[in-house]
Design a protein around this motif. Structure first.
Motif, mmCIF file in Angstrom:
data_model
loop_
_atom_site.group_PDB
_atom_site.id
_atom_site.type_symbol
_atom_site.label_atom_id
_atom_site.label_comp_id
_atom_site.label_asym_id
_atom_site.label_seq_id
_atom_site.Cartn_x
_atom_site.Cartn_y
_atom_site.Cartn_z
ATOM 1 N N PHE A 86 0.903 -0.919 -0.002
ATOM 2 C CA PHE A 86 -0.409 0.156 0.275
ATOM 3 C C PHE A 86 1.495 1.052 0.061
ATOM 4 O O PHE A 86 0.706 2.123 -0.480
ATOM 5 C CB PHE A 86 -0.528 -0.050 1.373
ATOM 6 C CG PHE A 86 -1.397 1.077 1.467
ATOM 7 C CD1 PHE A 86 -3.041 1.548 1.011
ATOM 8 C CD2 PHE A 86 -1.192 2.272 2.366
ATOM 9 C CE1 PHE A 86 -4.151 2.387 0.902
ATOM 10 C CE2 PHE A 86 -1.240 3.564 2.540
ATOM 11 C CZ PHE A 86 -3.225 3.564 2.039
ATOM 12 N N VAL A 87 1.369 1.371 1.123
ATOM 13 C CA VAL A 87 2.902 2.116 0.878
ATOM 14 C C VAL A 87 3.729 2.415 0.171
ATOM 15 O O VAL A 87 3.924 3.511 -1.109
ATOM 16 C CB VAL A 87 3.417 2.150 2.295
ATOM 17 C CG1 VAL A 87 4.943 3.619 2.048
ATOM 18 C CG2 VAL A 87 3.221 2.298 3.494
ATOM 19 N N ALA A 88 4.068 1.409 -0.905
ATOM 20 C CA ALA A 88 4.834 1.329 -2.245
ATOM 21 C C ALA A 88 3.991 1.974 -3.242
ATOM 22 O O ALA A 88 4.301 2.967 -3.891
ATOM 23 C CB ALA A 88 5.353 0.524 -2.593
ATOM 24 N N TYR A 89 2.619 1.962 -3.148
ATOM 25 C CA TYR A 89 1.863 1.713 -4.320
ATOM 26 C C TYR A 89 1.266 3.446 -4.330
ATOM 27 O O TYR A 89 1.830 3.753 -5.369
ATOM 28 C CB TYR A 89 0.693 0.793 -4.164
ATOM 29 C CG TYR A 89 -0.126 1.869 -5.557
ATOM 30 C CD1 TYR A 89 0.050 0.828 -6.552
ATOM 31 C CD2 TYR A 89 -1.548 2.469 -5.714
ATOM 32 C CE1 TYR A 89 -0.423 1.262 -7.425
ATOM 33 C CE2 TYR A 89 -1.732 2.281 -6.862
ATOM 34 C CZ TYR A 89 -1.494 2.198 -7.761
ATOM 35 O OH TYR A 89 -2.575 2.888 -9.153
ATOM 36 N N ASN A 90 1.028 3.916 -3.186
ATOM 37 C CA ASN A 90 0.678 5.070 -3.055
ATOM 38 C C ASN A 90 2.472 6.166 -3.387
ATOM 39 O O ASN A 90 2.050 7.352 -3.466
ATOM 40 C CB ASN A 90 0.642 5.233 -1.785
ATOM 41 C CG ASN A 90 -0.720 4.834 -2.127
ATOM 42 O OD1 ASN A 90 -1.783 5.723 -2.640
ATOM 43 N ND2 ASN A 90 -1.563 3.907 -1.070
ATOM 44 N N LEU A 91 3.254 5.803 -2.907
ATOM 45 C CA LEU A 91 5.204 6.830 -3.179
ATOM 46 C C LEU A 91 4.900 6.879 -4.601
ATOM 47 O O LEU A 91 5.015 7.587 -5.328
ATOM 48 C CB LEU A 91 5.646 6.529 -2.630
ATOM 49 C CG LEU A 91 6.294 6.080 -0.944
ATOM 50 C CD1 LEU A 91 7.029 5.608 -0.395
ATOM 51 C CD2 LEU A 91 6.297 7.546 -0.893
ATOM 52 N N GLY A 92 4.439 5.747 -4.937
ATOM 53 C CA GLY A 92 4.480 5.328 -7.079
ATOM 54 C C GLY A 92 3.633 6.334 -7.756
ATOM 55 O O GLY A 92 3.963 6.820 -8.594
ATOM 56 N N TYR A 93 2.262 6.190 -6.806
ATOM 57 C CA TYR A 93 1.439 7.182 -7.400
ATOM 58 C C TYR A 93 1.628 8.501 -6.600
ATOM 59 O O TYR A 93 1.470 9.744 -8.585
ATOM 60 C CB TYR A 93 -0.171 6.691 -7.135
ATOM 61 C CG TYR A 93 -1.176 7.372 -7.541
ATOM 62 C CD1 TYR A 93 -1.053 7.426 -8.847
ATOM 63 C CD2 TYR A 93 -2.585 7.181 -7.254
ATOM 64 C CE1 TYR A 93 -2.267 8.044 -9.219
ATOM 65 C CE2 TYR A 93 -3.413 7.432 -8.019
ATOM 66 C CZ TYR A 93 -3.287 8.311 -8.808
ATOM 67 O OH TYR A 93 -4.972 8.624 -9.108
ATOM 68 N N LEU A 94 2.143 8.898 -5.798
ATOM 69 C CA LEU A 94 2.588 10.702 -5.649
ATOM 70 C C LEU A 94 3.715 10.285 -6.742
ATOM 71 O O LEU A 94 3.941 11.857 -7.587
ATOM 72 C CB LEU A 94 3.289 10.515 -4.792
ATOM 73 C CG LEU A 94 3.774 11.667 -3.867
ATOM 74 C CD1 LEU A 94 2.742 12.685 -3.959
ATOM 75 C CD2 LEU A 94 4.310 11.625 -2.528
#
Length: 115
Positions: A86-94
């Motif tokens: 979840f954290v990695a995906y949201n950093l990627g999206y950010l």
């Protein structure tokens, strides 16, 4: 400019608001998570990356790296790995938001010149 739509924090300075006008064009297609969470934070990351002289392409690669990392965490299928995914995906999206903002801020068009 009361009809102007910007995704802002209450503590944004005039400089930040002006940068938002410049690099965060409004889109009716923007999803809620991006509009209410990521866009509000992304301008600060964009400013940081611009000071670090990162290119939009480098930030795009960071985005790809974190999204791929989220997939790897999902494959592990443990409670901790799901949180990390979840954290990695949201950093990627950010970072996906940041690369476009950085390109508009620095007037550099992201290209595929690395191929």
């Amino acid at each position: 400019m009361s009809s102007e739509k910007l995704s802002t924090f209450f503590f944004d300075s005039e400089r930040i608001i002006e940068l938002r006008r410049q690099v965060q064009p409004y889109s009716a297609k923007e999803d809620l998570w991006s509009w209410y969470v990521l866009r509000r934070m992304s301008i600060y990351i964009t400013i940081l990356f611009e000071k670090m002289r990162l290119t939009p392409n480098a930030v795009s690669w960071l985005s790809v790296l974190f999204v791929l990392l989220s997939g790897l965490f999902m494959v592990m299928a443990t409670p901790t790995s799901f949180i990390l995914a979840f954290v990695a995906y949201n950093l990627g999206y950010l970072f996906d938001c940041v690369d476009g903002e950085l390109a508009r801020m620095t007037k550099k068009n992201p290209s595929l010149d690395f191929l």
